[in-house]
Design a protein around this motif. Sequence first.
Motif: not given
Length: 219
Positions: A128-139
């Motif tokens: 596990p690592a830090e994941v920015d859900l907002s950025r992933v959703l944008d992608e």
Amino acid sequence: PFSGRIECSFRIIRPSDGEVRWLRSRAFPIFDGAGALVRIAGITEDITAAKHAEQLREDVERITRHDLKSPLSSIISVPSFMLDREDIPQEQKQWWQTVRDAGNRMLRMINSSLNLYKMEVGTFRLQPAEVDLSRVLDEAARDLAGVLSAYRVTLSVEKPEGCFPVIAGDSLLVYELLSNLLKNAAEASPQGGPVKASFSCSAGRVELALHNFGVIPRK
């Protein structure tokens, strides 16, 4: 009392020549008319050829994934180099951006299939690592722009001020999850219908809700 079936696979080494053979043994009960156990029958078969074919398939899949990733480095790096140039017209930059995005999507697909393969054989280890859900959703939304456009679906995102939707996880698996959810929502929505993603952050908890009109069918 023995009432079920037993199946196991194991390997042996023949003393005569040292060859390794794979065997599969199965045992099952036989009952009489009154339901009493009469005997236990068993059968053992040589599955060496099947084991070799399975190993060959796994080797081919692993090598194929590795070989596919090598040329992708050029497909992704060359557009990145061209996008950094100042003398490239904006229209050409859009073309290079499309090529780079397609290369990144292919790389994610290969990495995703590799993770699924590791899960199947029991070798996947979550780091596990830090994941920015907002950025992933944008992608995911950018990659699915063609799907959203085809269904004339509009995506809106709501994120309260001060909400930083960062979680611990695997970024690739999170991307696959959000991408599939967004794609299902778009396909199930009526033509021209909206899809809304809303974030909420409270007490160290992050939530992402995806809303759409229409019913997503059960798989």
